[in-house]
Design a protein around this motif. Structure first.
Motif, PDB file in Angstrom:
ATOM      1  N   ARG A 508       0.823  -1.198   0.000  1.00  0.00           N
ATOM      2  CA  ARG A 508       0.000   0.000   0.000  1.00  0.00           C
ATOM      3  C   ARG A 508       0.868   1.264   0.000  1.00  0.00           C
ATOM      4  O   ARG A 508       0.622   2.216  -0.729  1.00  0.00           O
ATOM      5  CB  ARG A 508      -0.916  -0.026   1.235  1.00  0.00           C
ATOM      6  N   TYR A 511       2.242   1.906  -3.401  1.00  0.00           N
ATOM      7  CA  TYR A 511       1.313   2.609  -4.280  1.00  0.00           C
ATOM      8  C   TYR A 511       1.254   4.088  -3.938  1.00  0.00           C
ATOM      9  O   TYR A 511       1.208   4.947  -4.822  1.00  0.00           O
ATOM     10  CB  TYR A 511      -0.096   2.007  -4.165  1.00  0.00           C
ATOM     11  N   ASP A 515       2.003   7.202  -6.308  1.00  0.00           N
ATOM     12  CA  ASP A 515       1.019   8.264  -6.520  1.00  0.00           C
ATOM     13  C   ASP A 515       1.630   9.641  -6.323  1.00  0.00           C
ATOM     14  O   ASP A 515       1.292  10.589  -7.022  1.00  0.00           O
ATOM     15  CB  ASP A 515      -0.148   8.106  -5.534  1.00  0.00           C
ATOM     16  N   MET A 566      -2.500  -2.088  -9.411  1.00  0.00           N
ATOM     17  CA  MET A 566      -2.302  -0.651  -9.214  1.00  0.00           C
ATOM     18  C   MET A 566      -3.584   0.167  -9.448  1.00  0.00           C
ATOM     19  O   MET A 566      -3.911   1.027  -8.637  1.00  0.00           O
ATOM     20  CB  MET A 566      -1.187  -0.172 -10.149  1.00  0.00           C
ATOM     21  N   ARG A 569      -6.041   0.284  -6.415  1.00  0.00           N
ATOM     22  CA  ARG A 569      -5.511   0.521  -5.082  1.00  0.00           C
ATOM     23  C   ARG A 569      -6.432   1.337  -4.182  1.00  0.00           C
ATOM     24  O   ARG A 569      -6.424   1.184  -2.976  1.00  0.00           O
ATOM     25  CB  ARG A 569      -4.148   1.191  -5.172  1.00  0.00           C
TER      26      ARG A 569
END
Lengths: 620, 225
Positions: A508, A511, A515, A566, A569
């Motif tokens: 997590r 990701y 981002d 992805m 997420r």
């Protein structure tokens, strides 16, 4: 309204904390201020939901004792020895210097020199509980600021004992019997008792505690283990009180003695919850003991005295820290952190009033000032963070020559993870700029001849000083998840030419890092786990090449899964569902591969069975 | 641009396969394209190379017709993605293997790639017809002078003899064997010589593309597994 039963009291305290603390935390005020507000609200001078705080206070001070015990557990004797400069240098300078400043101020206000001296000694103390809790929350406890503050606080704890002996000598009116802490022991006997108690703790911690805990652990009764741990802390506290020494100091000593014990981690985990709750209770009692009556009668006077006290302590402490060669920014933070009066002030005030050194009117006033200063500390700290940091940044930026400005790579966080990446990169001839916030880590690496710089890499000026404008890569390997995200954003915004490589906590976090604009992420445990799994396969009888290929396949599938998931997420349910399905596919695939590998080679490239079959067919 | 091989949004290296969502079989799917030549470069230390790097650079702008695949950059850990590689082979009509000769053979990773990808049932055997009708060209560099590859030279045999395993592979798998592109004497060659060879290489590849029959212009696409 009077709530006398214990249950009702507990209800009120818990309810107040549960309401006030999360709100304060959300508002960015920190938990300490939340507890203080809760206390003030339920205290006898506001809603009057709880009564006299003296009893509760005594109970709550136990939270400070546990805090010191837990800190002791983290401080090995060797580390304590290496901190001697901070404790006896900075600590002594703080107590004497600030004591004198406050005494001078008190004399300037027209007090007798004996009163002034007593007040100086009492108000020079800072609040261990508030300071450490606040620094912990700000993530500063392990840095230079943290160890300086801790050294000072420790010295203050140490000096309570001599102060208890010396302060009565300032009595204007001789008092025949000194009531209280020393329990009627005098002079040499007292000193001997203290020495014996300390020796008992040291010897007990060394030789007795280990066998006892081993015995208790063998019973496999979890709650008895916790009870034993609590008993240990309470026992030390009782012993220290018996000989008139600071229980907090005794607990700290006991903690240090157990720091190298094999049960350390368990002790820590068992006692930790008590610490949090009791410290919270302590802060509540401080809030509740705010004498609004006195405040109402002399609001201006008390506020002026409090602000004066805090100003003197903060400025003088910053100066002293600066004299000990701390950078300006850090020195100022230490000053602000230590600017309040401490819980020992309450103890000492009670003691010197009893000894006839101060009048009870003056004593109440002092208590009010100390309590108000405690309440104000978190606010002052917030202000310092908002407005004081700007200056601090300038001061650090003024010494950028410490860095190699032409670094190719900036490594933020040179701990267990960053070191491996950084050393590999440096070993291949690239210039690296290293940043870390752990003082002990920096010290350790300096001894190995490595130049590493102290600093929070999320600070723009520090990044710039480290050469972020010309560097090609930024490797983010700091422990703090949130800070890592923040750092990605900062770097992306101000240094767009940097390729950002980030260590991810887990999937997590990976990701989230992507981002925010990280170019490459690596989950910190992935390669290590894979390597160990591969060795495991080998030990289970697979050929080395077979195990290696299984691990490679696993890696490839997992990374593919990472890419595929992805887009999902942010969709919690979808993510879990999809990852479960994909996980099942991966497991199936792998177990099929392995199943096969028990009987034949799993790589089709060296699987000759189909060729052999075809040739047999052709021969028939 | 160097690629750091984990995952994430990086700029794609030109020769890397694009992995879209998984196909019907759960396996990876390559992007659709109209390129008919696949140039596979196998050089374990391209950073030190003079000749191979120059050859590779000389044809780099032919990306409309050529899929470039730097084997050592894609599989530095020798962990070859067999499905992706087979699909890539199936998608092209001309296969170029460009490599420096080591111990009279291909670099280790190229051999590994052959072992892992050119499988029974795919490249050869009763049902292994996926490479039939394609053309294989080996573009090989050697350190020795041309005279070294004569009966009286230090390598004793002509260069064609050392390429026999590749030629036999092409034969077994139904590929046409194109006359190998050889550059000798790479230790001595000067920059002008390299430029001449690079131009010759470029011309050879362009000729091969031009010679492709138009009827065969629809390359196999993603759907085949």
């Amino acid at each position: 309204m009077s709530t006398d039963t214990v249950l009702m009291q507990a209800l009120v305290y818990l309810l107040a904390s549960v309401i006030a603390v999360p709100i304060a935390k959300r508002a960015g005020l920190g938990s300490v201020l939340g507890y203080l507000i809760a206390g003030a609200a339920i205290g006898p001078f506001a809603l009057h939901l709880v009564g006299n705080q003296a009893d509760v206070m005594r109970f709550a001070e136990f939270g400070v004792v546990i805090l010191l015990f837990l800190i002791g557990l983290e401080v090995r004797p060797a580390l304590l020895w290496s901190m001697r400069a901070a404790i006896f240098g900075l600590g002594a300078a703080q107590l004497i210097g600030i004591g004198l400043c406050i005494a001078a101020a008190a004399m300037a206000l027209g007090l007798d020199w004996r009163h002034a001296a007593a007040i100086g000694a009492i108000l020079a103390m800072s609040s261990t509980a508030i300071v450490l809790q606040t620094l912990d929350e700000k993530g500063l406890r392990r840095g230079a600021v943290g160890s300086a503050a801790f050294g000072v606080l420790l010295f203050q704890d140490l000096s309570v004992i001599p102060l208890l002996v010396l302060l009565p000598m300032l009595a204007v009116v001789p008092v025949v019997a000194v009531a209280g802490a020393d329990g009627g022991l005098h002079g040499w006997w007292h000193a001997l008792a203290v020495l014996a108690a300390v020796l008992a703790i040291v010897a007990g911690g060394r030789y007795l505690i280990g066998p006892i805990f081993r015995f208790i652990a063998a019973t496999r009764l979890r709650e008895i283990y916790t009870a034993t741990a609590l008993l240990l802390v309470i026992g030390v506290t009782a012993l220290m009180q018996l000989v008139g020494m600071s229980p907090a100091l005794g607990a700290f000593l006991a903690g240090v003695m157990l720091a190298e014990n094999e049960f350390r981690r368990e002790l820590e985990a068992d006692i930790e919850p008590f610490r949090g709750l009791l410290l919270g209770l302590f802060f509540i009692t401080v809030g509740a003991s705010l004498d609004f009556g006195l405040l109402m009668r002399h609001p201006v006077l008390i506020l002026a005295l409090t602000l004066g006290l805090m100003a003197i302590k903060a400025v003088a402490m910053s100066g002293i820290a600066r004299a000990f060669r701390m950078p300006w920014g850090d020195a100022r933070t230490v000053g602000v952190a230590l600017c309040q009066g401490g819980e020992f002030a309450f103890v000492l005030v009670g003691f010197v009033v009893g000894a006839g050194v101060l009048t009870s009117e003056l004593g109440r006033m002092l208590n009010a000032v100390v309590a108000v200063s405690m309440v104000l500390t978190p606010l002052v700290f917030l202000l310092h963070e908002r407005f004081g940091q700007g200056n601090a940044e300038v001061s650090t930026a003024a010494v950028p020559d410490a860095f190699d400005e032409t670094a190719d790579v900036i490594i933020a966080g040179f701990g267990r993870f960053g070191q491996i990446a950084g050393r590999l990169i440096a070993a291949n001839g690239f210039r690296t700029s290293l940043l870390d916030v752990s003082v002990s880590q920096i010290e350790l690496l300096r001894r190995f001849g490595r130049r590493i710089h102290y600093g929070d890499a999320t600070r723009l000026d520090l990044l710039r000083a480290a050469g972020a404008e010309k560097a090609r890569l930024l490797v983010i390997a700091i422990d703090d998840r949130e800070k890592a995200l923040e750092l990605v954003e900062t770097a992306k915004q101000y240094f767009p030419q940097l390729t950002i490589l980030a260590r991810a906590w887990d999937r997590r976090h990976a990701y989230e890092l992507l981002d925010r604009g990280a170019d490459v992420v690596e989950r910190e445990t992935f390669e290590g786990g894979l390597a160990l799994g591969r060795i495991g396969l080998q030990r289970l009888g697979l050929r080395a090449n077979q195990a290696l290929r299984a691990a490679n396949l696993f890696r490839r599938q997992d990374r593919r899964l990472f890419d595929e998931l992805m887009p999902l997420r942010d969709d919690e349910d979808g993510f879990i569902l999809a990852s479960r399905q994909s996980q099942a596919t991966l497991d199936q695939l792998l177990s099929a591969e392995l199943q096969e590998s028990v009987t034949s080679d799993r790589d089709r490239g060296w699987d000759t069975s189909s060729v052999a079959e075809e040739m047999r067919d052709a021969a028939e | 641009m160097k690629s750091f091989w984990p995952f994430g949004r990086r700029k794609r290296v030109i020769a890397k396969p694009r992995l879209a969502a998984s196909g019907p079989s759960g396996g990876p799917v390559l992007e659709r394209h109209n390129r008919r030549m696949l140039l596979i470069l196998a050089h374990p230390a391209l950073q030190r190379s003079r000749v191979n790097a120059a050859l590779y650079a000389a044809v780099a702008d032919m990306a409309d017709d050529v899929t470039f695949h730097d084997l050592y950059e894609s599989y530095a850990d020798f962990s070859i993605d067999v499905e992706v590689e087979q699909q890539r082979l199936a998608d092209h009509d001309l296969i170029i293997l460009q490599f420096p000769m080591y111990w009279y053979a291909t670099p280790a990773l190229l051999k590994e790639w052959l072992d892992m990808v050119w499988l029974h049932g795919f490249a050869y055997g009763r049902s292994g017809t996926r490479l039939h009708g394609k053309t294989l060209l080996c573009a090989v560099t050697t350190g020795g002078e041309p005279e070294a590859y004569t009966p009286s030279g230090s390598n004793r045999f002509p260069i064609a003899e050392f390429l026999r395993p590749m030629e036999a592979t092409a034969y077994l798998c139904g590929l046409a064997w194109a006359e190998p592109f050889i550059i000798h004497d790479t230790f001595q060659i000067d920059d002008a010589g390299i430029a001449i060879q690079a131009a010759r290489y470029r011309k050879r590849l362009a000729e091969l593309i031009a010679a492709l029959p138009v009827t065969n212009s629809a390359p196999a696409t993603a759907t085949a597994a």
